[in-house]
Design a protein around this motif. Structure first.
Motif, PDB file in Angstrom:
ATOM      1  N   LEU A 117       0.839  -1.195  -0.053  1.00  9.52           N
ATOM      2  CA  LEU A 117      -0.174  -0.033  -0.048  1.00  9.52           C
ATOM      3  C   LEU A 117       0.823   1.223  -0.110  1.00  9.52           C
ATOM      4  CD1 LEU A 117      -2.687   1.427   0.028  1.00  9.52           C
ATOM      5  CD2 LEU A 117      -2.826   0.841   2.554  1.00  9.52           C
ATOM      6  N   ASP A 136     -10.080  -4.164  -2.132  1.00 11.94           N
ATOM      7  CA  ASP A 136      -9.509  -3.928  -3.356  1.00 11.94           C
ATOM      8  C   ASP A 136     -10.384  -3.002  -4.350  1.00 11.94           C
ATOM      9  OD1 ASP A 136      -7.961  -4.446  -5.601  1.00 11.94           O
ATOM     10  OD2 ASP A 136      -7.845  -6.544  -5.660  1.00 11.94           O
ATOM     11  N   LYS A 140      -9.759  -0.242  -6.418  1.00 14.82           N
ATOM     12  CA  LYS A 140      -8.629   0.456  -6.969  1.00 14.82           C
ATOM     13  C   LYS A 140      -8.845   2.211  -6.882  1.00 14.82           C
ATOM     14  CE  LYS A 140      -6.163  -3.030  -9.284  1.00 14.82           C
ATOM     15  NZ  LYS A 140      -7.287  -4.111  -8.909  1.00 14.82           N
ATOM     16  N   VAL A 144      -8.792   3.667  -3.563  1.00 15.11           N
ATOM     17  CA  VAL A 144      -7.319   3.698  -2.830  1.00 15.11           C
ATOM     18  C   VAL A 144      -6.676   4.935  -3.679  1.00 15.11           C
ATOM     19  CG1 VAL A 144      -5.255   2.693  -2.639  1.00 15.11           C
ATOM     20  CG2 VAL A 144      -7.227   1.372  -2.586  1.00 15.11           C
ATOM     21  N   ASN A 181      -8.074  -0.531   0.418  1.00 15.79           N
ATOM     22  CA  ASN A 181      -7.206  -1.504  -0.090  1.00 15.79           C
ATOM     23  C   ASN A 181      -7.457  -3.066   0.213  1.00 15.79           C
ATOM     24  OD1 ASN A 181      -4.363  -1.660  -1.229  1.00 15.79           O
ATOM     25  ND2 ASN A 181      -3.717  -2.394   0.804  1.00 15.79           N
TER      26      ASN A 181
END
Lengths: 214, 213
Positions: free
Chosen positions: A14, B160, B162, B165, B157
């Motif tokens: 991350l 998931d 995207k 994030v 995150n």
């Protein structure tokens, strides 16, 4: 355990993703945060895409350029900018320190020349992995530069993974890639034969008239 | 790109590009149909359960923006999608998925469910990455409590998602722009484990960043 408002609670993946949104120089700014962030910042340097002022600094001080290439082992892209001026010492450092390079944009200024030997070495190392190659020259009619162009031409179709090729001065490099003007049948056929080994080429820019090939 | 030569002077061609044919019309119809299907599916509500036990409802298409949720739903092999709505809530087993975080995440996917999917091979990837956040996203992610903000990013995150994030990443990027090393460290709560000498050496090596002007 880290506090909820501590960024170190994030895993490496991350953090790497966050860093990928930073600019080239901002990632270097993160180097001084802590040992972990130094490692993360250097690992995340994949694109050496920077503005003109920095590339000028690198050109004038190859030692700075060297220190960057030395500590950033993951560089995949150099350039991405029409003003990426590359000189002979810079190209030699790229050959020496980069291992994962797959995209290169280079502009060769009027007062600079790069030896055919260095260009051959560049392709010897990266031909297998290059997916993009772009090349500009200010003054292609100079003898030094036409040698560069001939050397690139000789090497470029051995880059079988290439998807994108760009050559700015099409008129001065009539034979680079696909300009058929004034060429005989043999030349066309041999270029076609070589091109067949580069099935990934999707974009060829800078060529005036190109017959459809595939 | 304001350089001397523009990359966009596409005098060349896409070497392997197919010429436009009547198929283009079929493609368009197929796209339309897909869009309608997504719209219909989003009317089906599914339940998501936070790590703290809170249950939140969310449109099916929106929920599938989470690759993790989409995979879990696929694994159910449920052909009758309406049955998904009556199922037990899907548990999200990560401590970043707090009630507050999940509530915000549902708000985000409900707003963004009809975004075009992110394609990493897409030529505009770089452009999208460099694009500024929309006004809506800016307001959404401007969260005073940093712990909560980090929960959302870590949870997105984990799930998931995207696009979300990316919103978080751009937000953090904007926040630390122009700040000194010490300021950034303070803001992100990073513990400095360099000796003063080591830190000075790094600053010296990176002097070129400031030599630009």
């Amino acid at each position: 355990m880290y506090g909820k408002d501590n960024i170190d609670r994030f895993g490496d993946d991350l953090c790497g993703l966050l860093l990928s949104y930073f600019s080239f120089e901002d990632r270097f700014r993160c180097e001084c945060l802590s040992k972990r962030w130094q490692r993360l910042a250097l690992e995340s340097q994949k694109d050496l895409t920077t503005d003109f002022s920095y590339i000028t600094i690198f050109r004038k001080n190859p030692t700075i350029f060297e220190s960057i290439l030395k500590k950033c082992a993951n560089i995949e892209t150099i350039g991405g900018n029409v003003l990426t001026i590359i000189t002979q010492p810079m190209l030699e450092l790229v050959i020496k320190y980069c291992h994962r390079l797959n995209a290169m944009d280079m502009k060769i200024p009027i007062y600079v020349t790069i030896s055919a030997d260095t260009i051959d070495k560049f392709f010897a190392k990266f031909a297998k992995q290059l997916i993009r190659f772009k090349y500009w020259s200010y003054e292609p009619s100079l003898p030094g530069n036409s040698e560069i162009s001939a050397t690139i031409e000789k090497n470029i179709l051995d880059c079988h993974e290439l998807r994108e090729v760009f050559n700015c001065y099409k008129h001065q490099f009539p034979r680079l890639l696909l300009d058929w003007t004034g060429q005989g049948v043999d030349y066309k056929q041999s270029t076609l034969d070589r091109l067949e080994k580069c099935p990934n080429i999707r974009t060829i820019i800078g060529v005036p008239t190109v017959p459809r090939l595939f | 790109m304001n350089g001397e030569y523009s990359l966009d002077t596409t005098e060349g061609m896409a070497a392997s590009g197919d010429p436009p044919t009547n198929n283009a019309v079929d493609d368009y119809d197929a796209e339309e149909a897909l869009e309608r299907q997504r719209e219909e599916e989003n009317k089906i509500k599914i339940k998501l359960k936070s790590f703290e036990g809170g249950v939140y409802e969310c449109g099916l298409t929106a929920a599938k923006m989470s690759v993790m949720v989409a995979n879990m739903l696929d694994a159910l092999q449920e052909t009758d999608l309406t049955k998904i709505a009556t199922r037990e809530p899907i548990p999200l087993q990560n401590d970043a998925v707090t009630n507050k975080a999940l509530e915000k995440i549902v708000e985000w996917v409900d707003h963004h469910w009809d975004d075009p999917p992110i394609d990493p091979d897409f030529d505009d990837e770089k452009e999208r990455r460099n694009e500024e956040l929309s006004h809506w996203d800016k307001q959404f992610i401007d969260i005073a409590d940093q712990g909560e903000l980090f929960d959302i990013i870590a949870a997105a995150n984990f799930m998931d998602i995207k696009g979300l994030v990316e919103v978080g990443a751009k937000h953090i990027c904007n926040k630390i722009k122009g700040k000194s090393c010490t300021e950034v460290r303070e803001m992100l709560k990073i513990h400095n484990d360099f000796t003063p000498e080591e830190e000075a050496a790094i600053h010296k090596e990176n002097e070129w960043i400031y030599a630009k002007d």
